[in-house]
Structures are given as C-alpha cells and as structure tokens.
Design a protein around this motif. Structure first.
Motif, PDB file in Angstrom:
ATOM      1  N   TYR A  14      28.246 -51.396  -0.767  1.00  0.00           N
ATOM      2  CA  TYR A  14      27.885 -52.327  -2.172  1.00  0.00           C
ATOM      3  C   TYR A  14      27.399 -53.290  -0.549  1.00  0.00           C
ATOM      4  N   ASN A  39      45.240 -49.790  -4.506  1.00  0.00           N
ATOM      5  CA  ASN A  39      43.699 -50.285  -4.970  1.00  0.00           C
ATOM      6  C   ASN A  39      42.992 -50.323  -3.915  1.00  0.00           C
ATOM      7  N   GLY A  42      39.198 -46.731  -3.074  1.00  0.00           N
ATOM      8  CA  GLY A  42      37.576 -45.825  -2.974  1.00  0.00           C
ATOM      9  C   GLY A  42      37.508 -45.345  -4.353  1.00  0.00           C
ATOM     10  N   LYS A  43      38.763 -45.276  -5.019  1.00  0.00           N
ATOM     11  CA  LYS A  43      38.357 -43.590  -5.880  1.00  0.00           C
ATOM     12  C   LYS A  43      37.839 -44.483  -7.078  1.00  0.00           C
ATOM     13  N   SER A  44      37.282 -46.010  -7.859  1.00  0.00           N
ATOM     14  CA  SER A  44      36.247 -45.901  -8.561  1.00  0.00           C
ATOM     15  C   SER A  44      35.004 -45.629  -7.729  1.00  0.00           C
ATOM     16  N   GLU A  86      37.100 -47.532 -15.696  1.00  0.00           N
ATOM     17  CA  GLU A  86      38.393 -47.874 -16.073  1.00  0.00           C
ATOM     18  C   GLU A  86      38.712 -49.067 -17.409  1.00  0.00           C
TER      19      GLU A  86
END
Ligand code: ATP
Length: 239
Positions: A14, A39, A42-44, A86
C-alpha cells in the motif's frame, strides 16, 4: 487433487508500506483452505491480490494454470473467482432478490442459469427466501452474511473467497454459516476462507495457513493444526 490456485512469492504494497512478503500458498481443486492470523496480518490483502483489487508487485498468481496477476477484477470474476468481502457490504436499500440479481451480473444473459441459481441459493438459505422482498438493510447480521455469500454464488464461482464470514455473529449463527460453507464446498466449489475464528475454521477446512505480518509462518493439514497445542494456544485463543 490438482492445484486450482497457486500464489508464488507474492509481494504487495500500500504505497510504500509492504503488506505481503513473499506469500506462497496453494489451493487444490475442491478443498477448503483457511487463512488464519490476527488483525492486520495481511489476510484480507491476500484475497485482494487474488481478486486484483490490490496489485501484485512481485511474484505470481496462477488459477487453473493461467497467470491471472495482470487481469482486471471483472476478468477475475469471469474466470470463476468470487470474493465476498469483509463486512458483508450488501446494498441496504435494495431487496434480497435485487442484491442476488446483482451477483448474477456476469451471467445475466443466461436467464435460465440465473433462475436456477437463485432457486438454489434460496434452498441453501431458506431464510433469504422467506425475506426475499425485504430490504437488505433490515436483515440481521447473520442474514446479511448469508445474503453476501448467496450473492457471491449467483455467478456460479469455481472458487469462493470468504473474508471473515463469522465476524460479529453469535456462536450459533457462526455454526449455521460454517455448515452452509461446508455444503457449498461439498457441491463442488473450492473455498478459500479467511478467519480470525480459527477454531470454527479449522473444523471445516482441509488445509490451513497462518499469516503473520505479511508472511506465511505455518502451513499444515487442518487436522494437524487442530491437534498442535502451541498453535491452539497461539491462534485458537480468539473467540
Ligand atoms: P483484519 O482482520 O484486521 O482485516 P488482515 O489480516 O486482513 O486483518 P489486512 O487488512 O490485509 O490484514 O492488512 C495488512 C496490512 O496492510 C495492515 O498493516 C494494514 O494496516 C495495511 N493496510 C490494509 N489496507 C490498507 C490500505 N488501504 N492502505 C494502507 N494500508 C493498508
């Protein structure tokens, strides 16, 4: 089972911030793979690189043998990959049926397919059928999640990617959702499931990966991960 999806050494950023560091993972045809982690791990972002919402900087993503790393998000959907993001993101002012119709957009010319698939979604989720004329914004959290998954199914995906479907839902509703995910998979759809609820996800999955600060740190069968005490302590502590 052959690999349907294969990520090799994927880096994503990003701006200047590196979110993924050399992610390699594979999903075999017909399995449920879960990607666990806390949280911000880096899953999303991993799902977003697969659906091309975030660009892959280095590395490759292959789906059914094709390099899909430079396709557009709509081409990804055309290939049979659907991403249920999500937070559900249903269109609150539209009815249940209208939300489902939006999901069928890639197949809109095949009216028979759309009709059949909507009937099937209503079979999977009888509650959506009961509420088909209701505005999506008035549904409960669990029903909205069902609608988001149902909408994802409307284009007949080969691979369904679900980002934290259990988020914010009561345990009993989480169980319902997990059962339906299992059913969808048993009908032939491959599933990549991002979860913070590791316990629920590992019950269902065949294979699991753990991601920490943008890197895969653990990879094993879900059965082994369920039995490994250190993993249970570190990653199953979440509700
Ligand atoms: P969560 O469950 O909280 O969504 P996650 O494992 O899905 O966690 P990501 O959302 O993939 O994590 O985030 C990975 C990293 O990238 C985090 O450090 C996050 O702050 C950062 N990040 C995510 N989205 C953006 C964005 N749009 N702009 C800048 N940084 C971002």
């Amino acid at each position: 089972m052959s690999n349907q999806l294969e990520l090799t050494q994927v880096d994503a950023y990003y701006g200047k911030i590196q979110a993924l560091r050399g992610i390699s993972l594979s999903v075999r045809n017909g399995e449920i793979v879960t990607l666990l982690g806390s949280n911000g791990a880096g899953k999303s972002t991993t799902l977003k690189t697969i659906s091309e919402l975030v660009r892959v900087r280095n590395g490759s993503i292959r789906f059914e043998g094709e390099d899909i790393g430079k396709l557009s998000p709509h081409q990804i959907v055309d290939r049979g990959i659907v991403h249920v993001p999500e937070g559900r993101r249903v269109f609150g002012a539209m009815t249940v049926t209208e939300n489902l119709e939006l999901g069928s957009f890639p197949k809109r010319k095949d009216t028979q397919f759309v009709k059949r698939t909507m009937e099937h979604v209503f079979e999977l989720f009888p509650r959506l059928k009961e509420r088909h004329k209701q505005k999506a914004g008035t549904l409960s959290g669990g029903e909205q999640q069902m609608l988001a998954i149902g909408r994802g199914l409307m284009s007949g995906p080969k691979l369904l990617m679900l980002d934290e479907p259990s988020m914010g839902l009561a345990p009993i509703v989480v169980q319902d959702i997990m059962k339906i995910i299992k059913k969808i998979n048993s009908e032939g759809t491959t599933v990549l499931l991002v979860e913070q609820n590791a316990k629920a996800a590992l019950k269902l999955a065949h294979t699991g990966y753990v991601i920490e600060t943008g890197q895969i740190t653990i990879q094993d069968t879900a059965e082994k991960l369920r039995q490994d005490d250190s993993i249970v302590k570190a990653y199953l502590a979440n509700p």
